[in-house]
Scaffold this active site. Structure first.
Site, short mmCIF file in Angstrom:
data_model
loop_
_atom_site.label_atom_id
_atom_site.label_comp_id
_atom_site.label_asym_id
_atom_site.label_seq_id
_atom_site.Cartn_x
_atom_site.Cartn_y
_atom_site.Cartn_z
N ASP A 63 78.03 128.73 120.32
CA ASP A 63 78.59 128.41 119.00
C ASP A 63 77.88 127.21 118.38
O ASP A 63 77.03 126.58 119.02
CB ASP A 63 80.09 128.13 119.14
CG ASP A 63 80.38 127.19 120.31
OD1 ASP A 63 81.09 127.59 121.25
OD2 ASP A 63 79.84 126.06 120.30
N ASN A 113 83.38 125.69 123.50
CA ASN A 113 84.86 125.77 123.53
C ASN A 113 85.36 126.74 124.58
O ASN A 113 86.47 127.24 124.51
CB ASN A 113 85.36 126.18 122.13
CG ASN A 113 84.88 127.57 121.76
OD1 ASN A 113 83.92 128.08 122.36
ND2 ASN A 113 85.53 128.19 120.80
N ASP A 115 68.46 132.92 108.91
CA ASP A 115 68.03 134.31 109.05
C ASP A 115 68.88 135.16 108.11
O ASP A 115 70.09 135.26 108.31
CB ASP A 115 68.27 134.72 110.52
CG ASP A 115 67.52 135.96 110.92
OD1 ASP A 115 67.14 136.05 112.10
OD2 ASP A 115 67.29 136.82 110.05
N ASP A 163 64.87 139.26 107.36
CA ASP A 163 64.91 140.35 108.33
C ASP A 163 64.42 141.67 107.70
O ASP A 163 64.85 142.03 106.60
CB ASP A 163 66.37 140.52 108.78
CG ASP A 163 66.52 141.50 109.91
OD1 ASP A 163 66.03 141.20 110.99
OD2 ASP A 163 67.12 142.57 109.69
N GLU A 196 60.02 139.21 108.07
CA GLU A 196 59.81 139.95 109.30
C GLU A 196 59.31 141.32 108.90
O GLU A 196 59.96 142.00 108.09
CB GLU A 196 61.12 140.09 110.10
CG GLU A 196 60.85 140.62 111.48
CD GLU A 196 61.85 141.66 111.92
OE1 GLU A 196 62.58 142.21 111.07
OE2 GLU A 196 61.93 141.91 113.11
N HIS A 233 64.17 137.20 120.19
CA HIS A 233 65.40 137.84 120.68
C HIS A 233 65.28 139.35 120.77
O HIS A 233 66.20 140.03 121.25
CB HIS A 233 66.54 137.46 119.73
CG HIS A 233 66.30 137.99 118.35
ND1 HIS A 233 65.28 137.53 117.54
CD2 HIS A 233 66.88 138.99 117.68
CE1 HIS A 233 65.27 138.21 116.41
NE2 HIS A 233 66.23 139.10 116.46
N ASP A 234 64.17 139.91 120.27
CA ASP A 234 63.98 141.37 120.28
C ASP A 234 63.03 141.86 121.34
O ASP A 234 62.76 143.07 121.41
CB ASP A 234 63.39 141.82 118.92
CG ASP A 234 64.41 141.83 117.81
OD1 ASP A 234 63.99 141.72 116.65
OD2 ASP A 234 65.62 141.93 118.12
N ASP A 238 84.84 129.87 125.48
CA ASP A 238 85.19 131.30 125.30
C ASP A 238 84.04 132.20 125.75
O ASP A 238 84.06 133.40 125.53
CB ASP A 238 85.56 131.59 123.84
CG ASP A 238 84.38 131.37 122.90
OD1 ASP A 238 84.52 131.63 121.68
OD2 ASP A 238 83.29 130.94 123.37
N ASP A 281 77.83 127.20 124.80
CA ASP A 281 79.25 127.43 124.48
C ASP A 281 80.00 126.11 124.59
O ASP A 281 80.00 125.48 125.64
CB ASP A 281 79.83 128.46 125.48
CG ASP A 281 81.34 128.60 125.34
OD1 ASP A 281 81.98 129.01 126.33
OD2 ASP A 281 81.87 128.27 124.26
O1 ISL Z 1 63.77 145.73 118.24
C1 ISL Z 1 63.07 146.44 117.59
C2 ISL Z 1 63.15 147.93 117.63
O2 ISL Z 1 62.12 148.33 118.50
C3 ISL Z 1 62.17 145.84 116.59
O3 ISL Z 1 61.31 146.76 116.03
C4 ISL Z 1 63.14 145.32 115.55
O4 ISL Z 1 64.25 146.19 115.42
C5 ISL Z 1 62.55 145.31 114.18
O5 ISL Z 1 61.38 144.53 114.25
C6 ISL Z 1 63.58 144.69 113.24
O6 ISL Z 1 64.23 143.60 113.88
C7 ISL Z 1 65.21 142.91 113.10
O7 ISL Z 1 66.13 143.82 112.49
C8 ISL Z 1 67.00 144.56 113.35
C9 ISL Z 1 67.67 143.69 114.44
O8 ISL Z 1 68.22 144.56 115.43
C10 ISL Z 1 66.66 142.78 115.10
O9 ISL Z 1 67.31 141.93 116.04
C11 ISL Z 1 65.98 141.95 114.03
O10 ISL Z 1 65.05 141.02 114.59
C12 ISL Z 1 68.05 145.15 112.44
O11 ISL Z 1 68.58 144.11 111.65
CA CA Z 2 82.13 129.33 122.16
#
Ligand code: ISL
Ligand code: CA
Length: 548
Positions: free
Chosen positions: A30, A24, A99, A200, A255, A327-328, A26, A22
């Site tokens: 960013d 700034n 992405d 995605d 993905e 991130h998932d 908040d 971050d």
């Molecule tokens: O996090 C999951 C649910 O169990 C994964 O299966 C994931 O949702 C799936 O692989 C798709 O992920 C992508 O699309 C989603 C988003 O929430 C995820 O962050 C992204 O990586 C919907 O856009």
């Molecule tokens: Ca910020």
């Protein structure tokens, strides 16, 4: 498409902008924050950065609900900030992968605002609208985020499809006008000089549009059979390639929830397909039929088999990608390693695996310093719609909060989204104010500052392992030959390319293992100081050069 196959020799660093830095005050990460860390990114030795979505979004699902594909999320900065970031990455020889979320938009996107106005609105067919059946949704499809995948719109007395949250209506790729809109937005970003696209949920852009009921309670099976791998998938990808990607030197990585080792090659046709795809074989192996919050044990034997199965699939055509977290998913050292007494050794072991496997490695921000899972004290601490909706579903089944929290702390996405840990100062040096999400309590001892220029640190080991991968082509493009298939402790394999051969030994256990190292083997890198030959200490990783 790519005249160069730069991506095959690249190490990619994934940045989740909301949690990176971050600038700034908040409390939200960013683009200027990323720019302020550009020399840190360079110091990692990585070749490309993958940015999670930075487009205008109501942020219902971490930015994966886009309301304007041509604008930067105001919290993250401006288009000028984006242009500055791209230029500064390129100055340092680092490529940028954006992405793009094309399976669905936000329900606040103008397309959907129009579409829901009336049945004969010109944008109606940009989305999937269907009449209900027997007073309920058109079919029994469940959303990834709990509940039905259909939402009733009273105004037009129809349901719209949303495989994810109700604020993420699925885009109707059957509609050529929608596909043309997608082509235009892709060209906009590619004209700016973006080097790659992470697409995605690309596996779901063609789904079963006859919308039969799913015949299984296994959610991942439902994805495979009904949401992904639809009849026009190859056609839609080939069209995007012919109309857009072929005019740019762009890398595309899809993905693919729901892809299988058998059909992965359908997505990777050299002439008409993607360059790479993320598979989820290992990512779903510890999920029971109920999905993420129905965790089941995993075995190293199965883990190794999954790597072999997918390496065989990608060896046929296209190119593989390798990741152990993003991130998932939970943090890799907490999920696959031992984040307690062997935190440092197992972090380095996983880095060794990631960077010695065939396929382009993707390292998630923070994994280069061994960031671990966090602890939600209550569901209210979660910032993830999937966790909140999961709790709603769990409550309806009578589950108590502690039981659900235990599962969410083990496998939830919040684990990966805590602020990047830069220093032992307040909020881990991520921000001067309370961040959008609580910093992990261990930031005071796991952070970039106290690992920089420290010879034995995880960060230093990551930087060294990246150099090893770059110095030995056998580790990026060599063939993969697993050994010790049956072992529940040892993950060992050969990598071969012409005369070069490397032996990788990974002790995935708290115990000591014996392994007869070939005579003449030269140690290239390891996560322990020198020790006994033919013996592997707990979570010891060693790479030997056994070239003839
Ligand atoms: O996090 C999951 C649910 O169990 C994964 O299966 C994931 O949702 C799936 O692989 C798709 O992920 C992508 O699309 C989603 C988003 O929430 C995820 O962050 C992204 O990586 C919907 O856009
Ligand atoms: Ca910020």
């Amino acid at each position: 498409m790519n005249s160069s196959d730069w991506y095959k020799h690249s190490v990619v660093y994934q940045i989740y902008p909301r949690s990176f830095k971050d600038s700034n005050g908040d409390g939200v990460g960013d683009l200027q924050g990323i720019i302020s860390k550009i020399d840190y990114i360079k110091s990692l030795g990585v070749d490309a950065v993958w940015l999670n979505p930075i487009y205008k979004s109501p942020n219902d699902d971490g930015g994966y609900d886009i309301s304007d594909y041509y604008a930067i999320q105001p919290e993250f900065g401006t288009m000028a900030d984006f242009d500055e970031l791209l230029a500064k990455l390129h100055e340092r020889g680092i490529k940028l992968i954006m992405d793009l979320v094309l399976n669905h938009s936000s329900d606040e996107h103008p397309w959907f605002e129009q579409s829901k106005k009336s049945k004969d609105n010109p944008y109606r067919d940009y989305y999937f609208w269907r009449d209900g059946t027997n007073g309920g949704p058109p079919n029994n499809w469940p959303s990834f985020f709990g509940g039905s995948a259909w939402e009733k719109d009273e105004a037009t007395n129809q349901y719209y499809l949303h495989l994810f949250s109700r604020k993420q209506p699925d885009l109707n790729w059957e509609n050529p006008r929608l596909r043309e809109e997608v082509n235009l937005l892709m060209k906009f970003w590619l004209d700016k000089g973006v080097d790659g696209l992470r697409l995605d949920v690309i596996s779901a852009i063609s789904k079963r549009t006859d919308f039969p009921n799913t015949d299984t309670n296994d959610f991942n099976e439902t994805i495979r059979k009904y949401y992904a791998n639809g009849p026009r998938l190859k056609e839609f990808i080939a069209e995007a390639r012919a109309k857009v990607w072929n005019y740019y030197n762009v890398m595309t990585v899809g993905e693919g929830p729901g892809i299988t080792p058998q059909n992965a090659v359908d997505y990777l046709d050299e002439k008409n397909g993607l360059n790479m795809i993320f598979h989820f074989g290992h990512m779903f192996m510890d999920q029971g039929p109920g999905g993420r919050f129905d965790p089941i044990p995993w075995s190293l034997k199965d883990f190794k088999q999954i790597f072999k199965t997918w390496d065989d699939a990608f060896a046929k055509q296209g190119w593989g990608s390798v990741f152990l977290g993003n991130h998932d998913f939970p943090r890799m050292v907490s999920r696959w390693g031992n984040d307690k007494e062997y935190w440092e050794a197992s972090s380095k072991l996983l880095i060794t695996l990631l960077l010695s496997m065939r396929g382009t490695p993707f390292i998630f921000q923070g994994d280069e310093i061994g960031m671990t899972n966090t602890t939600l004290r209550s569901v209210a601490d979660s910032r993830d719609i999937e966790t909140h909706n999961g709790w709603e579903v769990a409550q309806k089944k009578g589950m108590d909060e502690n039981t659900f929290l235990k599962r969410a702390n083990q496998s939830g996405r919040d684990n990966a989204r805590t602020p990047m840990q830069w220093t032992s100062g307040p909020f881990g040096g991520f921000s001067q104010v309370e961040p959008w999400m609580a910093t992990n309590e261990n930031a005071s001892n796991i952070n970039v500052e106290n690992q920089s220029n420290t010879a034995h640190s995880i960060l230093y080991y990551f930087q060294e392992m990246v150099k090893v991968r770059h110095q030995h082509k056998v580790l990026s493009v060599g063939t993969y030959h697993p050994i010790t298939d049956g072992s529940e402790e040892l993950f060992a394999f050969w990598r071969k390319l012409n005369q070069q051969q490397m032996l990788v030994l990974l002790n995935f256990s708290d115990g000591i293992l014996k392994f007869q190292v070939p005579a003449g083997a030269k140690k290239v890198i390891g996560n322990y100081e020198s020790g006994m030959v033919n013996e592997l200490r707990p979570w010891e990783a060693i790479v030997y050069d056994c070239s003839v």
